[in-house]
Design a protein around this motif. Structure first.
Motif, PDB file in Angstrom:
ATOM      1  N   LEU A   1       0.850  -1.185   0.000  1.00  0.00           N
ATOM      2  CA  LEU A   1       0.000   0.000   0.000  1.00  0.00           C
ATOM      3  C   LEU A   1       0.892   1.245   0.000  1.00  0.00           C
ATOM      4  CD1 LEU A   1      -3.077   0.543   0.086  1.00  0.00           C
ATOM      5  CD2 LEU A   1      -2.814   1.000   2.522  1.00  0.00           C
ATOM      6  N   GLY A   2       0.680   2.108  -0.973  1.00  0.00           N
ATOM      7  CA  GLY A   2       1.545   3.274  -1.106  1.00  0.00           C
ATOM      8  C   GLY A   2       2.847   2.964  -1.814  1.00  0.00           C
ATOM      9  N   GLY A   3       2.924   1.828  -2.479  1.00  0.00           N
ATOM     10  CA  GLY A   3       4.107   1.486  -3.257  1.00  0.00           C
ATOM     11  C   GLY A   3       4.044   2.109  -4.645  1.00  0.00           C
ATOM     12  N   VAL A   4       4.977   1.716  -5.484  1.00  0.00           N
ATOM     13  CA  VAL A   4       5.057   2.284  -6.826  1.00  0.00           C
ATOM     14  C   VAL A   4       4.550   1.267  -7.840  1.00  0.00           C
ATOM     15  CG1 VAL A   4       7.413   1.459  -7.299  1.00  0.00           C
ATOM     16  CG2 VAL A   4       6.571   3.548  -8.423  1.00  0.00           C
ATOM     17  N   ALA A   5       3.948   1.763  -8.905  1.00  0.00           N
ATOM     18  CA  ALA A   5       3.480   0.911  -9.998  1.00  0.00           C
ATOM     19  C   ALA A   5       4.083   1.415 -11.299  1.00  0.00           C
ATOM     20  CB  ALA A   5       1.962   0.924 -10.073  1.00  0.00           C
ATOM     21  N   PHE A   6       4.656   0.512 -12.072  1.00  0.00           N
ATOM     22  CA  PHE A   6       5.226   0.850 -13.368  1.00  0.00           C
ATOM     23  C   PHE A   6       4.347   0.284 -14.465  1.00  0.00           C
ATOM     24  CE2 PHE A   6       8.019  -0.483 -16.971  1.00  0.00           C
ATOM     25  CZ  PHE A   6       8.297   0.792 -17.455  1.00  0.00           C
ATOM     26  N   SER A   7       3.972   1.140 -15.409  1.00  0.00           N
ATOM     27  CA  SER A   7       3.186   0.717 -16.563  1.00  0.00           C
ATOM     28  C   SER A   7       4.055   0.863 -17.801  1.00  0.00           C
ATOM     29  CB  SER A   7       1.931   1.589 -16.688  1.00  0.00           C
ATOM     30  OG  SER A   7       1.156   1.227 -17.816  1.00  0.00           O
ATOM     31  N   PRO A   8       4.447  -0.254 -18.438  1.00  0.00           N
ATOM     32  CA  PRO A   8       5.359  -0.161 -19.589  1.00  0.00           C
ATOM     33  C   PRO A   8       4.660   0.340 -20.844  1.00  0.00           C
ATOM     34  CG  PRO A   8       4.745  -2.434 -19.173  1.00  0.00           C
ATOM     35  CD  PRO A   8       4.133  -1.631 -18.070  1.00  0.00           C
ATOM     36  N   MET A   9       5.446   0.500 -21.879  1.00  0.00           N
ATOM     37  CA  MET A   9       4.935   0.987 -23.156  1.00  0.00           C
ATOM     38  C   MET A   9       3.739   0.157 -23.631  1.00  0.00           C
ATOM     39  SD  MET A   9       6.567   3.640 -24.397  1.00  0.00           S
ATOM     40  CE  MET A   9       6.249   3.462 -26.151  1.00  0.00           C
ATOM     41  N   ALA A  10       2.702   0.868 -24.081  1.00  0.00           N
ATOM     42  CA  ALA A  10       1.519   0.269 -24.707  1.00  0.00           C
ATOM     43  C   ALA A  10       0.722  -0.622 -23.765  1.00  0.00           C
ATOM     44  CB  ALA A  10       1.907  -0.510 -25.969  1.00  0.00           C
ATOM     45  N   ASP A  11       0.891  -0.450 -22.449  1.00  0.00           N
ATOM     46  CA  ASP A  11       0.175  -1.270 -21.471  1.00  0.00           C
ATOM     47  C   ASP A  11      -1.272  -0.808 -21.319  1.00  0.00           C
ATOM     48  OD1 ASP A  11       0.166  -3.350 -19.474  1.00  0.00           O
ATOM     49  OD2 ASP A  11       0.186  -1.788 -17.930  1.00  0.00           O
ATOM     50  N   GLU A  12      -1.532   0.448 -21.610  1.00  0.00           N
ATOM     51  CA  GLU A  12      -2.842   1.051 -21.378  1.00  0.00           C
ATOM     52  C   GLU A  12      -3.357   1.636 -22.680  1.00  0.00           C
ATOM     53  OE1 GLU A  12      -4.514   4.111 -17.993  1.00  0.00           O
ATOM     54  OE2 GLU A  12      -2.711   4.729 -19.066  1.00  0.00           O
ATOM     55  N   ALA A  13      -4.657   1.484 -22.923  1.00  0.00           N
ATOM     56  CA  ALA A  13      -5.285   2.069 -24.112  1.00  0.00           C
ATOM     57  C   ALA A  13      -6.472   2.905 -23.642  1.00  0.00           C
ATOM     58  CB  ALA A  13      -5.732   0.985 -25.079  1.00  0.00           C
ATOM     59  N   LEU A  14      -6.258   4.185 -23.450  1.00  0.00           N
ATOM     60  CA  LEU A  14      -7.276   5.029 -22.828  1.00  0.00           C
ATOM     61  C   LEU A  14      -8.529   5.179 -23.675  1.00  0.00           C
ATOM     62  CD1 LEU A  14      -5.001   7.796 -21.295  1.00  0.00           C
ATOM     63  CD2 LEU A  14      -6.418   6.162 -20.045  1.00  0.00           C
ATOM     64  N   ALA A  15      -8.400   5.102 -24.985  1.00  0.00           N
ATOM     65  CA  ALA A  15      -9.578   5.260 -25.840  1.00  0.00           C
ATOM     66  C   ALA A  15     -10.614   4.170 -25.593  1.00  0.00           C
ATOM     67  CB  ALA A  15      -9.159   5.264 -27.308  1.00  0.00           C
ATOM     68  N   ALA A  16     -10.204   3.055 -24.988  1.00  0.00           N
ATOM     69  CA  ALA A  16     -11.151   1.974 -24.692  1.00  0.00           C
ATOM     70  C   ALA A  16     -12.270   2.433 -23.771  1.00  0.00           C
ATOM     71  CB  ALA A  16     -10.420   0.784 -24.072  1.00  0.00           C
ATOM     72  N   THR A  17     -11.997   3.433 -22.935  1.00  0.00           N
ATOM     73  CA  THR A  17     -13.041   3.937 -22.039  1.00  0.00           C
ATOM     74  C   THR A  17     -14.130   4.676 -22.806  1.00  0.00           C
ATOM     75  OG1 THR A  17     -11.843   6.006 -21.608  1.00  0.00           O
ATOM     76  CG2 THR A  17     -11.408   4.159 -20.137  1.00  0.00           C
ATOM     77  N   LYS A  18     -13.853   5.018 -24.075  1.00  0.00           N
ATOM     78  CA  LYS A  18     -14.849   5.629 -24.944  1.00  0.00           C
ATOM     79  C   LYS A  18     -15.404   4.625 -25.955  1.00  0.00           C
ATOM     80  CE  LYS A  18     -14.804   9.875 -23.432  1.00  0.00           C
ATOM     81  NZ  LYS A  18     -16.020  10.445 -22.797  1.00  0.00           N
ATOM     82  N   GLY A  19     -15.079   3.351 -25.746  1.00  0.00           N
ATOM     83  CA  GLY A  19     -15.553   2.316 -26.651  1.00  0.00           C
ATOM     84  C   GLY A  19     -14.802   2.264 -27.964  1.00  0.00           C
ATOM     85  N   ILE A  20     -13.609   2.851 -27.998  1.00  0.00           N
ATOM     86  CA  ILE A  20     -12.798   2.885 -29.223  1.00  0.00           C
ATOM     87  C   ILE A  20     -11.640   1.900 -29.068  1.00  0.00           C
ATOM     88  CG2 ILE A  20     -11.413   4.340 -30.749  1.00  0.00           C
ATOM     89  CD1 ILE A  20     -12.936   6.762 -29.541  1.00  0.00           C
ATOM     90  N   LYS A  21     -11.513   0.977 -29.982  1.00  0.00           N
ATOM     91  CA  LYS A  21     -10.453  -0.029 -29.905  1.00  0.00           C
ATOM     92  C   LYS A  21      -9.220   0.479 -30.637  1.00  0.00           C
ATOM     93  CE  LYS A  21      -9.501  -4.942 -30.644  1.00  0.00           C
ATOM     94  NZ  LYS A  21      -9.037  -5.126 -29.267  1.00  0.00           N
ATOM     95  N   THR A  22      -8.107   0.575 -29.927  1.00  0.00           N
ATOM     96  CA  THR A  22      -6.843   1.043 -30.511  1.00  0.00           C
ATOM     97  C   THR A  22      -5.702   0.202 -29.955  1.00  0.00           C
ATOM     98  OG1 THR A  22      -6.308   2.617 -28.740  1.00  0.00           O
ATOM     99  CG2 THR A  22      -7.736   3.413 -30.534  1.00  0.00           C
ATOM    100  N   PRO A  23      -4.524   0.272 -30.568  1.00  0.00           N
ATOM    101  CA  PRO A  23      -3.339  -0.292 -29.921  1.00  0.00           C
ATOM    102  C   PRO A  23      -3.065   0.448 -28.611  1.00  0.00           C
ATOM    103  CG  PRO A  23      -2.922   0.175 -32.245  1.00  0.00           C
ATOM    104  CD  PRO A  23      -4.224   0.826 -31.902  1.00  0.00           C
ATOM    105  N   GLY A  24      -2.237  -0.142 -27.764  1.00  0.00           N
ATOM    106  CA  GLY A  24      -1.869   0.504 -26.516  1.00  0.00           C
ATOM    107  C   GLY A  24      -1.199   1.842 -26.753  1.00  0.00           C
ATOM    108  N   ASP A  25      -1.371   2.751 -25.812  1.00  0.00           N
ATOM    109  CA  ASP A  25      -0.832   4.104 -25.946  1.00  0.00           C
ATOM    110  C   ASP A  25       0.698   4.096 -25.935  1.00  0.00           C
ATOM    111  OD1 ASP A  25      -3.449   5.017 -25.962  1.00  0.00           O
ATOM    112  OD2 ASP A  25      -3.448   5.468 -23.815  1.00  0.00           O
ATOM    113  N   TYR A  26       1.282   5.035 -26.705  1.00  0.00           N
ATOM    114  CA  TYR A  26       2.736   5.109 -26.892  1.00  0.00           C
ATOM    115  C   TYR A  26       3.354   5.880 -25.726  1.00  0.00           C
ATOM    116  CZ  TYR A  26       6.796   4.726 -30.033  1.00  0.00           C
ATOM    117  OH  TYR A  26       7.997   4.393 -30.611  1.00  0.00           O
ATOM    118  N   LYS A  27       3.352   5.246 -24.570  1.00  0.00           N
ATOM    119  CA  LYS A  27       3.868   5.898 -23.358  1.00  0.00           C
ATOM    120  C   LYS A  27       4.173   4.847 -22.311  1.00  0.00           C
ATOM    121  CE  LYS A  27      -0.485   6.654 -20.829  1.00  0.00           C
ATOM    122  NZ  LYS A  27      -1.415   5.875 -21.636  1.00  0.00           N
TER     123      LYS A  27
END
Length: 321
Positions: free
Chosen positions: A86-112
């Motif tokens: 609890l209160g530790g760090v989380a690392f999200s690597p490249m293309a791990d998250e695709a934010l457009a999915a929350t709008k129902g849009i399917k895309t590759p993972g984000d470039y970050k």
């Protein structure tokens, strides 16, 4: 006699507001409240100056996070992937998250890629490199908590609530601090892939420290145009997020935004690093129409929901789970 706060408009859409008079309780405080209320209703985005955030603590976090992102991929992926602290760090690597999915849009993972921390959020043991990164996250987090309290008080005055109305909801808040690395794009992104896909933020509001670069934050206007958000040295970008829009019965708007890819013919570095602070209430906070937004016979548009249930739904959409 104190002068009124300086307010300017960028691209005729996104205002820049000096909130110093409100923080210091000086003449001009009422003008600050009025300017922010207008921005919250019209675009959901505005920039603030006069906020009092320590530039030294800001740059310390910025530099140490950048040093972390410059470490080897093997080192980064061997840290921040667990959830037992609890209160530790989380690392999200490249293309791990695709934010457009929350709008129902399917895309590759984000470039970050990103490092993430919250006092009450699960993470992993902090890495040993670079030295001091954990303390830098904590110090900056505290700076953001103070600014968030100032902004909540402004919101309360704008709405007509007691100045401390929202504070019980933030006693055990789930706010999150993220440092995002948008690296150089040495090869073409995949079709439909952006640095961050179109999305709205999930919580109460977001406080963003950004920087100028090609391929930056874009905000969608009411008529569908994409506006380049300005980058002003020392200013913070503030945006209303989904939970608060729901709280306000959709009168204060959570606006779609994205982070664009840099132009392929770039002549300068396009690496970019952003530091958003997602201001989120406690898990048990009930999100239901605030009384001033349901007065005079207005009907609430949404059923009440706990913030915990609301954020779970949004997170599962973003990560495809």
């Amino acid at each position: 006699m104190q002068s009124a706060p300086q307010t300017q408009t960028v691209d005729q859409e996104i205002p820049v507001i000096d909130i110093g008079p409100f923080i210091r309780n000086e003449a001009g405080a009422a003008a600050v409240v009025a300017a922010i209320e207008t921005a919250a209703r019209d675009t959901g985005f505005f920039l603030v100056t006069g906020h009092g955030v320590s530039p030294e603590k800001t740059m310390k976090l910025y530099n140490l996070a950048r040093a972390y992102f410059d470490l080897s991929e093997n080192y980064k992926r061997s840290h921040g992937r667990g959830t037992g602290v609890l209160g530790g760090v989380a690392f999200s690597p490249m293309a791990d998250e695709a934010l457009a999915a929350t709008k129902g849009i399917k895309t590759p993972g984000d470039y970050k890629e990103s490092l993430n921390f919250g006092l009450r959020l699960p993470g992993d043991v902090w890495p040993g490199q670079p030295e001091g990164i954990e303390a830098a996250f904590h110090d900056y987090f505290a700076e953001m908590e103070t600014l968030a309290r100032h902004l909540r008080r402004i919101f309360c005055q704008a709405i007509g609530l007691d100045a401390n109305y929202f504070e019980p909801a933030f006693e055990n808040h789930l706010s999150a601090l993220r440092v995002i690395n948008y690296p150089e794009q040495e090869e073409d992104p995949l079709p439909g892939q952006l640095r961050a896909g179109v999305h709205t933020d999930y919580g109460f509001m977001t406080i963003l420290r950004s920087e100028a670069s090609s391929g930056g934050l874009q905000v969608q206007s009411r008529d569908g145009r994409w506006l380049d958000a300005p980058s002003i040295d020392g200013a913070y970008v503030i945006n209303i997020a989904d939970a608060f829009m729901r709280w306000s019965n959709d009168e204060w708007v959570s606006t779609p935004h994205r982070v664009a890819n840099p132009p392929r013919e770039k002549k300068v570095s396009s690496r970019r690093q952003s530091i958003p602070f997602f201001v989120n209430p406690s898990k048990d906070t009930l999100i239901k129409c605030l009384e001033p937004f349901c007065a005079d016979g207005k009907q609430a548009k949404y059923e009440p929901i706990s913030y915990g249930d609301y954020i779970d739904l949004k997170t599962k959409q973003a990560f495809g789970r």
